[in-house]
Design a protein around this motif. Structure first.
Motif, PDB file in Angstrom:
ATOM      1  N   GLN A   1      -4.882 -98.564  13.233  1.00 23.39           N
ATOM      2  CA  GLN A   1      -5.035-100.019  13.187  1.00 23.39           C
ATOM      3  C   GLN A   1      -4.372-100.576  11.927  1.00 23.39           C
ATOM      4  OE1 GLN A   1      -9.306-100.520  13.784  1.00 23.39           O
ATOM      5  NE2 GLN A   1      -8.992-100.649  15.993  1.00 23.39           N
ATOM      6  N   GLN A   2      -3.196-100.030  11.642  1.00 25.28           N
ATOM      7  CA  GLN A   2      -2.290-100.477  10.584  1.00 25.28           C
ATOM      8  C   GLN A   2      -2.776-100.190   9.164  1.00 25.28           C
ATOM      9  OE1 GLN A   2       0.518-101.164  11.933  1.00 25.28           O
ATOM     10  NE2 GLN A   2      -0.358-101.341  13.984  1.00 25.28           N
ATOM     11  N   THR A   3      -3.764 -99.299   9.017  1.00 22.54           N
ATOM     12  CA  THR A   3      -4.229 -98.889   7.687  1.00 22.54           C
ATOM     13  C   THR A   3      -4.253 -97.366   7.626  1.00 22.54           C
ATOM     14  OG1 THR A   3      -5.617-100.855   7.461  1.00 22.54           O
ATOM     15  CG2 THR A   3      -6.126 -99.003   6.013  1.00 22.54           C
ATOM     16  N   TYR A   4      -3.760 -96.809   6.511  1.00 25.02           N
ATOM     17  CA  TYR A   4      -3.747 -95.356   6.354  1.00 25.02           C
ATOM     18  C   TYR A   4      -5.145 -94.824   6.050  1.00 25.02           C
ATOM     19  CZ  TYR A   4       1.359 -94.977   6.102  1.00 25.02           C
ATOM     20  OH  TYR A   4       2.699 -94.992   6.384  1.00 25.02           O
ATOM     21  N   PRO A   5      -5.664 -93.890   6.845  1.00 28.61           N
ATOM     22  CA  PRO A   5      -6.837 -93.124   6.404  1.00 28.61           C
ATOM     23  C   PRO A   5      -6.456 -92.261   5.200  1.00 28.61           C
ATOM     24  CG  PRO A   5      -6.494 -92.916   8.781  1.00 28.61           C
ATOM     25  CD  PRO A   5      -5.254 -93.539   8.216  1.00 28.61           C
ATOM     26  N   ILE A   6      -7.434 -91.939   4.373  1.00 28.39           N
ATOM     27  CA  ILE A   6      -7.208 -91.126   3.181  1.00 28.39           C
ATOM     28  C   ILE A   6      -7.642 -89.695   3.473  1.00 28.39           C
ATOM     29  CG2 ILE A   6      -7.806 -90.794   0.749  1.00 28.39           C
ATOM     30  CD1 ILE A   6      -8.351 -93.825   0.622  1.00 28.39           C
TER      31      ILE A   6
ATOM     32  N   GLU B   1      -3.528 -97.267  -6.003  1.00 27.62           N
ATOM     33  CA  GLU B   1      -4.936 -97.590  -6.272  1.00 27.62           C
ATOM     34  C   GLU B   1      -5.822 -97.147  -5.116  1.00 27.62           C
ATOM     35  OE1 GLU B   1      -5.255-101.752  -7.047  1.00 27.62           O
ATOM     36  OE2 GLU B   1      -3.528-101.782  -8.403  1.00 27.62           O
ATOM     37  N   TYR B   2      -5.295 -97.224  -3.921  1.00 22.84           N
ATOM     38  CA  TYR B   2      -6.058 -96.918  -2.707  1.00 22.84           C
ATOM     39  C   TYR B   2      -6.206 -95.406  -2.490  1.00 22.84           C
ATOM     40  CZ  TYR B   2      -6.972 -96.983   2.402  1.00 22.84           C
ATOM     41  OH  TYR B   2      -7.485 -96.791   3.664  1.00 22.84           O
ATOM     42  N   PHE B   3      -5.098 -94.648  -2.603  1.00 23.52           N
ATOM     43  CA  PHE B   3      -5.143 -93.201  -2.380  1.00 23.52           C
ATOM     44  C   PHE B   3      -5.676 -92.443  -3.593  1.00 23.52           C
ATOM     45  CE2 PHE B   3      -1.102 -94.127   0.216  1.00 23.52           C
ATOM     46  CZ  PHE B   3      -1.817 -94.412   1.355  1.00 23.52           C
ATOM     47  N   LYS B   4      -5.425 -92.968  -4.779  1.00 23.91           N
ATOM     48  CA  LYS B   4      -5.748 -92.283  -6.044  1.00 23.91           C
ATOM     49  C   LYS B   4      -5.102 -90.889  -6.054  1.00 23.91           C
ATOM     50  CE  LYS B   4      -9.805 -95.010  -7.175  1.00 23.91           C
ATOM     51  NZ  LYS B   4      -9.687 -96.018  -6.097  1.00 23.91           N
TER      52      LYS B   4
ATOM     53  N   ALA C   1       2.679 -88.618  -9.683  1.00 24.22           N
ATOM     54  CA  ALA C   1       3.465 -87.608  -8.962  1.00 24.22           C
ATOM     55  C   ALA C   1       3.239 -86.223  -9.554  1.00 24.22           C
ATOM     56  CB  ALA C   1       4.944 -87.966  -8.989  1.00 24.22           C
ATOM     57  N   ASP C   2       3.143 -86.125 -10.875  1.00 22.10           N
ATOM     58  CA  ASP C   2       2.875 -84.828 -11.508  1.00 22.10           C
ATOM     59  C   ASP C   2       1.485 -84.306 -11.138  1.00 22.10           C
ATOM     60  OD1 ASP C   2       5.286 -84.324 -12.733  1.00 22.10           O
ATOM     61  OD2 ASP C   2       4.714 -85.163 -14.671  1.00 22.10           O
ATOM     62  N   ARG C   3       0.520 -85.201 -11.002  1.00 20.17           N
ATOM     63  CA  ARG C   3      -0.801 -84.746 -10.547  1.00 20.17           C
ATOM     64  C   ARG C   3      -0.716 -84.238  -9.108  1.00 20.17           C
ATOM     65  NH1 ARG C   3      -3.120 -89.451 -13.182  1.00 20.17           N
ATOM     66  NH2 ARG C   3      -3.827 -90.314 -11.195  1.00 20.17           N
ATOM     67  N   ASN C   4       0.093 -84.912  -8.295  1.00 20.27           N
ATOM     68  CA  ASN C   4       0.337 -84.423  -6.933  1.00 20.27           C
ATOM     69  C   ASN C   4       0.968 -83.038  -6.958  1.00 20.27           C
ATOM     70  OD1 ASN C   4       1.209 -87.370  -4.888  1.00 20.27           O
ATOM     71  ND2 ASN C   4      -0.634 -86.880  -6.027  1.00 20.27           N
ATOM     72  N   VAL C   5       1.914 -82.825  -7.866  1.00 16.66           N
ATOM     73  CA  VAL C   5       2.570 -81.515  -7.977  1.00 16.66           C
ATOM     74  C   VAL C   5       1.535 -80.423  -8.227  1.00 16.66           C
ATOM     75  CG1 VAL C   5       4.051 -80.115  -9.489  1.00 16.66           C
ATOM     76  CG2 VAL C   5       4.859 -82.335  -8.646  1.00 16.66           C
ATOM     77  N   GLU C   6       0.565 -80.688  -9.079  1.00 16.81           N
ATOM     78  CA  GLU C   6      -0.485 -79.694  -9.321  1.00 16.81           C
ATOM     79  C   GLU C   6      -1.258 -79.394  -8.043  1.00 16.81           C
ATOM     80  OE1 GLU C   6      -0.822 -77.953 -12.152  1.00 16.81           O
ATOM     81  OE2 GLU C   6       0.977 -79.050 -12.761  1.00 16.81           O
TER      82      GLU C   6
END
Length: 396
Positions: A56-61, A43-46, A92-97
């Motif tokens: 500070q323990q949170t991933y930047p996007i 939900e956070y990365f989309k 994951a398939d959207r990431n593959v694209e």
């Protein structure tokens, strides 16, 4: 001929032999905690990606531009394999694209980390779903990696212009990039990829590992002769120390290469590297960021290196006979380290952007990601769990 390295006797042999094996209940409980965090981070990365390490323990996007982006997609595939829920495959398939677009347009790919990027995203996707776009992206990535080949020295150059004397070197991390080339040979039927992968592996074992079985981070070759020059570091504490994650890359990289080459004569180098690592662990068996430190509260641990080493020991297990005196020691060590990570390096309170595994180090010298989560630590922790929960076909 494979060179000899020192194989230390393991100091904590009895402790590891007396460590109970991981139970399915422990493993499932830990994996379900991982899935909770993956769900929140979806939900956070989309459709974007986490930066390599938390701040500070949170991933930047970020966009798909870093060498580490494949680890997030690999986590989606692990979640898909564990739950069989379509939402993980769909993202994951959207990431593959995105990865296909990246390699077709050669976006931020002038380095050797094509395996970290494409084995865990596109090779995994092709193996699991038969996605032809994933297959195309993986082969194109293998072709791009082949461009870094230095024939004279017999290695894949890590970074920099290929005609630069300053950059005529390779690093131990690349042991996990070259499985992409073995896969490309299997998939295309063209042996050229596997031949280069095997030569790079042999060059690495010859030079980047010291006689005492510790590892340099990087090794420079002589650009005039192609022969060895000197080892150094860009990640470890010093040129003479052993950077923990580099040592772990060797512990995992050797058995991954053996999976393809069947060169069991490299098992002794693996044992040397693994024993060296295990002999320099602190009381809770999660290493400091450099193995020169064994008990220093002012230094940071690297939980990611611990998770990588566990994956390496699990991968090597099937190559060791039941009569091998180290087999049960390594089984106990992997359970001991993984249980320590579960108890002391993960958090049960989840929120969007959190890592799964805390207390890692990206780059101590640059101050990036020191005592933070990092995305490869999250990935390898999940891989270590799933390896023991099912008959797992590695993405590598």
């Amino acid at each position: 001929m494979v060179r000899k390295v020192n194989i230390e006797e393991i100091k904590k042999r009895d402790e590891f032999l007396n460590t109970p094996a991981m139970t399915k209940d422990e493993l499932n409980k830990a994996m379900k905690e991982c899935i909770l965090q993956v769900d929140l981070n979806m939900e956070y990365f989309k459709d974007k990606f986490p930066y390599s390490a938390t701040k500070q323990q949170t991933y930047p996007i970020i966009e798909n531009i870093e060498w580490t982006d494949g680890f997030w997609t690999g986590m989606l595939w692990l979640a898909y394999e564990y739950t069989h829920e379509e939402k993980y495959r769909i993202l994951a398939d959207r990431n593959v694209e995105s990865f296909l677009h990246r390699v077709e347009n050669r976006i931020e790919l002038d380095h050797h980390d094509l395996g970290f990027l494409y084995s865990l995203s596109c090779v995994a996707g092709y193996k699991l779903t038969g996605n032809e776009h994933a297959k195309r992206a993986g082969i194109l990535a293998a072709d791009k990696l082949m461009e870094r080949w230095q024939e004279k020295g017999g290695f894949l150059q890590a970074w920099g212009p290929l005609d630069s004397k300053e950059h005529y070197r390779f690093i131990i991390d690349c042991m996990l990039n070259i499985p992409l080339l073995y896969w490309a040979s299997e998939t295309t039927g063209d042996e050229k990829y596997a031949k280069i992968a095997q030569r790079h592996f042999e060059t690495s074992c010859q030079y980047v590992i010291r006689d005492d079985a510790s590892a340099y981070h990087t090794f420079y070759m002589n650009p005039e002769t192609g022969g060895p020059d000197h080892g150094a570091t860009r990640q470890g504490y010093s040129d003479d120390s052993s950077w923990a994650r580099g040592q772990a890359w060797g512990i995992y990289g050797i058995p991954l290469n053996i999976r393809y080459t069947k060169q069991l004569e490299y098992c002794d180098i693996y044992k040397g590297m693994t024993n060296y690592f295990l002999n320099r662990l602190p009381e809770d068996n999660v290493c400091y960021w450099d193995l020169i430190f064994t008990d220093d509260p002012d230094q940071s641990r690297d939980s990611s290196a611990a998770a990588i080493a566990v994956c390496g020991m699990l991968e090597m297990d099937h190559n060791l006979s039941d009569e091998d005196p180290y087999k049960k020691v390594y089984q106990g060590a992997s359970a001991n380290i993984l249980r320590s990570l579960m108890k002391h390096y993960t958090c049960k309170q989840h929120k969007q952007g959190d890592p799964i595994l805390y207390h890692g180090v990206y780059s101590w010298h640059s101050g990036k990601g020191v005592d933070e989560g990092n995305i490869w630590g999250d990935y390898f922790y999940m891989e270590a769990l799933i390896r023991q929960l099912k008959e797992w076909n590695p993405y590598w």
